[in-house]
Write an enzyme that holds these catalytic residues in place. Structure first.
Site, PDB file in Angstrom:
ATOM      1  N   ASP A  13      11.476  11.457   5.414  1.00 22.28           N
ATOM      2  CA  ASP A  13      11.834  12.771   4.878  1.00 22.28           C
ATOM      3  C   ASP A  13      11.846  13.858   5.952  1.00 22.28           C
ATOM      4  O   ASP A  13      11.595  15.025   5.672  1.00 22.28           O
ATOM      5  CB  ASP A  13      10.868  13.184   3.737  1.00 22.28           C
ATOM      6  CG  ASP A  13      10.719  12.093   2.715  1.00 22.28           C
ATOM      7  OD1 ASP A  13      11.751  11.558   2.299  1.00 22.28           O
ATOM      8  OD2 ASP A  13       9.575  11.747   2.351  1.00 22.28           O
ATOM      9  N   LYS A  16      16.549  13.581   8.461  1.00 15.29           N
ATOM     10  CA  LYS A  16      17.488  12.751   9.259  1.00 15.29           C
ATOM     11  C   LYS A  16      18.921  12.961   8.781  1.00 15.29           C
ATOM     12  O   LYS A  16      19.849  12.949   9.580  1.00 15.29           O
ATOM     13  CB  LYS A  16      17.140  11.258   9.126  1.00 15.29           C
ATOM     14  CG  LYS A  16      15.825  10.873   9.745  1.00 15.29           C
ATOM     15  CD  LYS A  16      15.545   9.403   9.582  1.00 15.29           C
ATOM     16  CE  LYS A  16      15.230   8.996   8.144  1.00 15.29           C
ATOM     17  NZ  LYS A  16      13.983   9.555   7.596  1.00 15.29           N
ATOM     18  N   GLY A  40      16.577   8.899   0.697  1.00 22.69           N
ATOM     19  CA  GLY A  40      17.303   9.990   0.043  1.00 22.69           C
ATOM     20  C   GLY A  40      17.584  11.083   1.042  1.00 22.69           C
ATOM     21  O   GLY A  40      16.667  11.576   1.689  1.00 22.69           O
ATOM     22  N   HIS A  41      18.836  11.410   1.225  1.00 27.15           N
ATOM     23  CA  HIS A  41      19.202  12.489   2.141  1.00 27.15           C
ATOM     24  C   HIS A  41      19.877  13.578   1.322  1.00 27.15           C
ATOM     25  O   HIS A  41      20.751  13.290   0.519  1.00 27.15           O
ATOM     26  CB  HIS A  41      20.227  12.022   3.175  1.00 27.15           C
ATOM     27  CG  HIS A  41      19.740  10.949   4.080  1.00 27.15           C
ATOM     28  ND1 HIS A  41      18.432  10.855   4.492  1.00 27.15           N
ATOM     29  CD2 HIS A  41      20.406   9.943   4.686  1.00 27.15           C
ATOM     30  CE1 HIS A  41      18.320   9.819   5.299  1.00 27.15           C
ATOM     31  NE2 HIS A  41      19.492   9.244   5.429  1.00 27.15           N
ATOM     32  N   GLN A 223      13.917   5.808   6.192  1.00 27.29           N
ATOM     33  CA  GLN A 223      12.452   5.817   6.284  1.00 27.29           C
ATOM     34  C   GLN A 223      12.049   6.239   7.711  1.00 27.29           C
ATOM     35  O   GLN A 223      12.767   7.017   8.304  1.00 27.29           O
ATOM     36  CB  GLN A 223      11.824   4.471   5.891  1.00 27.29           C
ATOM     37  CG  GLN A 223      11.953   4.162   4.406  1.00 27.29           C
ATOM     38  CD  GLN A 223      13.307   3.593   4.051  1.00 27.29           C
ATOM     39  OE1 GLN A 223      13.781   2.677   4.682  1.00 27.29           O
ATOM     40  NE2 GLN A 223      13.945   4.138   3.039  1.00 27.29           N
ATOM     41  N   ASP A 332      11.287  26.824  10.396  1.00 23.70           N
ATOM     42  CA  ASP A 332      11.174  28.049   9.596  1.00 23.70           C
ATOM     43  C   ASP A 332      10.001  28.009   8.619  1.00 23.70           C
ATOM     44  O   ASP A 332       9.446  29.050   8.263  1.00 23.70           O
ATOM     45  CB  ASP A 332      12.478  28.276   8.808  1.00 23.70           C
ATOM     46  CG  ASP A 332      12.874  27.051   7.990  1.00 23.70           C
ATOM     47  OD1 ASP A 332      13.029  25.973   8.585  1.00 23.70           O
ATOM     48  OD2 ASP A 332      13.002  27.167   6.749  1.00 23.70           O
TER      49      ASP A 332
HETATM   50  P1  IMP Z   1       9.275   1.092  -0.670  1.00 22.84           P
HETATM   51  O1  IMP Z   1      10.111   1.322   0.541  1.00 22.84           O
HETATM   52  O2  IMP Z   1       9.905   1.596  -1.929  1.00 22.84           O
HETATM   53  O3  IMP Z   1       8.801  -0.323  -0.774  1.00 22.84           O
HETATM   54  O4  IMP Z   1       7.938   1.977  -0.493  1.00 22.84           O
HETATM   55  C1  IMP Z   1       6.986   1.716   0.528  1.00 22.84           C
HETATM   56  C2  IMP Z   1       6.432   2.998   1.117  1.00 22.84           C
HETATM   57  O5  IMP Z   1       7.454   3.662   1.840  1.00 22.84           O
HETATM   58  C3  IMP Z   1       5.942   4.015   0.068  1.00 22.84           C
HETATM   59  O6  IMP Z   1       4.836   4.719   0.616  1.00 22.84           O
HETATM   60  C4  IMP Z   1       7.114   4.957  -0.082  1.00 22.84           C
HETATM   61  O7  IMP Z   1       6.710   6.229  -0.539  1.00 22.84           O
HETATM   62  C5  IMP Z   1       7.617   4.996   1.355  1.00 22.84           C
HETATM   63  N1  IMP Z   1       9.042   5.327   1.458  1.00 22.84           N
HETATM   64  C6  IMP Z   1      10.092   4.517   1.217  1.00 22.84           C
HETATM   65  N2  IMP Z   1      11.243   5.162   1.442  1.00 22.84           N
HETATM   66  C7  IMP Z   1      10.926   6.391   1.859  1.00 22.84           C
HETATM   67  C8  IMP Z   1      11.706   7.520   2.282  1.00 22.84           C
HETATM   68  O8  IMP Z   1      12.934   7.499   2.345  1.00 22.84           O
HETATM   69  N3  IMP Z   1      10.981   8.612   2.643  1.00 22.84           N
HETATM   70  C9  IMP Z   1       9.632   8.656   2.628  1.00 22.84           C
HETATM   71  N4  IMP Z   1       8.873   7.629   2.259  1.00 22.84           N
HETATM   72  C10 IMP Z   1       9.515   6.504   1.874  1.00 22.84           C
END
Ligand code: IMP
Length: 431
Positions: A13, A16, A40-41, A223, A332
């Site tokens: 988050d 990116k 999610g972007h 991620q 900011d």
């Molecule tokens: P999973 O990828 O759904 O298996 O989740 C595993 C861990 O990665 C959890 O702590 C999620 O909150 C974290 N996670 C997965 N995708 C994201 C992302 O895009 N941003 C932030 N954390 C993520």
């Protein structure tokens, strides 16, 4: 800029999507290389908001080839929803390519993700419950269903049967769930295959052709480093490798094809889900960061945990990814905080000084941060477009982070808008 990898340098988050969006403008091909719709972007374009979970945000540029590489796990229903959503808003998606070798998220993966978390109880990972872990598990077990399988009815049915058989025990609670009927799943996925067929391609070859003809390829990571299956805070990680090295595997190119690696980090730190987070704050500063930074997940809407910037983690990310540049986002959000703290080392529960990210989970769990304090700034910096526009304290902060991380900061985000950026050095596209 011929080929650049973009990775998250923290726990995800970091923004990116915005950096990819900016660099995509000067790239010919954009390819996602791992993860799935756990990502999610959010992109703000001319005041309009776009949310992406699978499709590279470069699709917003007309005529750009945007690919989903073999390393990604794809929920085809989600992908089709995203394609249709973009089409409805008048976006041309004809440049979208989906690797025939990418693995699919199946209904039973989503069920197993949810059931697995419930079983862990207090030890839960806090996954996004999108089926990511079980899909990668099946890939490694050679029980995965790939995009190309959706184009062959006989193979598809056989493979789904073979994948579900060993899970009988685990899937018993869902025995009567219509979503797990072999015939129904096969038909559903054949339908997806039919709709996705025009986009299915050999995406590695698309990258090679681009590289061979001197075009530029942007490798988009999802991620982040500290969620990496091998190098992150295991087991509180995702099930893929978000580090830069995985761009080669997940897109099908070699290490010598990569010219630059950009790491994206917020000016502070956030994390969603469970797991260690040394600089996490539970006070009014944490609340300031969450509220001002709008720190709620794009994918799950979950409140993000917030804390000060941690350069111990950042140095670790610089090393693991071989970062050639950093993009610091959301500067900011720090406005109004004085002093600003940055964790420069940890102290172990035994009192030892740790200047490197500890490899042992127990040590990391017991570590506390040691901060350096820097003067804050109160000005709204949303209108700043060059380094000279920034308050001195903000510039000093960037210099400090750059020195501590040992990586030049090329780009700084000063607000959610696409134009709310400050390029540093000669990194600007117009430089
Ligand atoms: P999973 O990828 O759904 O298996 O989740 C595993 C861990 O990665 C959890 O702590 C999620 O909150 C974290 N996670 C997965 N995708 C994201 C992302 O895009 N941003 C932030 N954390 C993520």
């Amino acid at each position: 800029m011929s080929s650049t990898v973009i990775v998250g340098a923290q726990w995800g988050d970091e923004g990116k999507g915005k950096v990819v969006d900016l660099l995509a403008e000067r790239s010919d091909v954009v390819i996602r290389f791992q993860g799935g719709n756990n990502a999610g972007h959010t992109i703000v374009r001319d005041g309009e908001e776009f949310k992406f979970h699978l499709i590279p945000s470069g699709i917003l540029y007309e005529g750009k080839t945007c690919a989903i590489g073999n390393g990604v796990v794809i929920d085809p229903g989600v992908l089709i929803g995203e394609i249709e959503g973009l089409r409805r808003r008048g976006i041309d998606v004809s440049g979208l390519r989906v690797s025939a070798n990418a693995h699919l998220i199946m209904p039973y993966h989503i069920m197993l993700d949810t059931a697995g978390e419930a079983k862990l109880g207090k030890l839960e990972i806090g996954t996004t419950k999108r089926g990511i872990g079980p899909a990668y598990t099946d890939k490694a077990a050679r029980l995965g269903i790939r995009v190309q399988d959706m184009l062959d009815p006989k193979i598809l049915r056989k493979k789904i049967f073979a994948a579900m058989e060993p899970k009988r025990q685990l899937l018993r609670p869902f025995e009567r769930d219509p979503r797990l009927d072999l015939h129904a799943i096969t038909e559903e996925y054949l339908g997806y295959g039919h709709r996705l067929e025009p986009h299915i391609a050999d995406t590695a070859r698309i990258c090679w052709d681009a590289l061979d003809t001197g075009k530029s390829v942007l490798f988009e990571g999802a991620q982040a480093t500290l969620l990496d299956l091998d190098h992150g805070t295991y087991p509180f990680v995702t099930s893929s490798n978000p580090v830069a090295g995985a761009a080669c595997v997940g897109a099908g190119v070699g290490p010598t094809d990569i010219d630059e690696v950009w790491g994206v980090a917020k000016a502070y730190t956030t994390r969603v889900g469970a797991g260690p987070f040394t600089t996490e704050l539970f006070d009014e500063v944490g609340t300031h960061l969450r509220d001002k930074g709008n720190e709620f997940g794009t994918t799950t809407g979950r409140e993000r945990r917030c804390g000060w910037l941690d350069v111990v983690g950042l140095r670790y990310a610089a090393r693991l990814n071989g970062l050639s540049a950093l993009a610091i986002t959301k500067l900011d959000v720090l406005a109004g905080l004085d002093p600003i703290r940055v964790a420069v080392r940890y102290r172990s529960s035994e009192g030892a000084v740790l200047s490197e990210f500890p490899y042992h989970q127990t040590v990391l769990h017991g570590a506390t941060p040691e901060y350096e304090e820097l003067p804050g700034f109160s000005e709204d910096i949303g209108e700043c477009r060059s380094e000279a526009d920034l308050p001195q304290a903000a510039r000093d902060y960037l210099d400090f982070v750059e020195r501590q991380a040992g990586v030049p900061i090329n780009l700084v985000g000063v607000g959610p808008g696409r134009e709310q950026i400050v390029w540093r050095g000669d990194s600007s596209p117009s430089a």
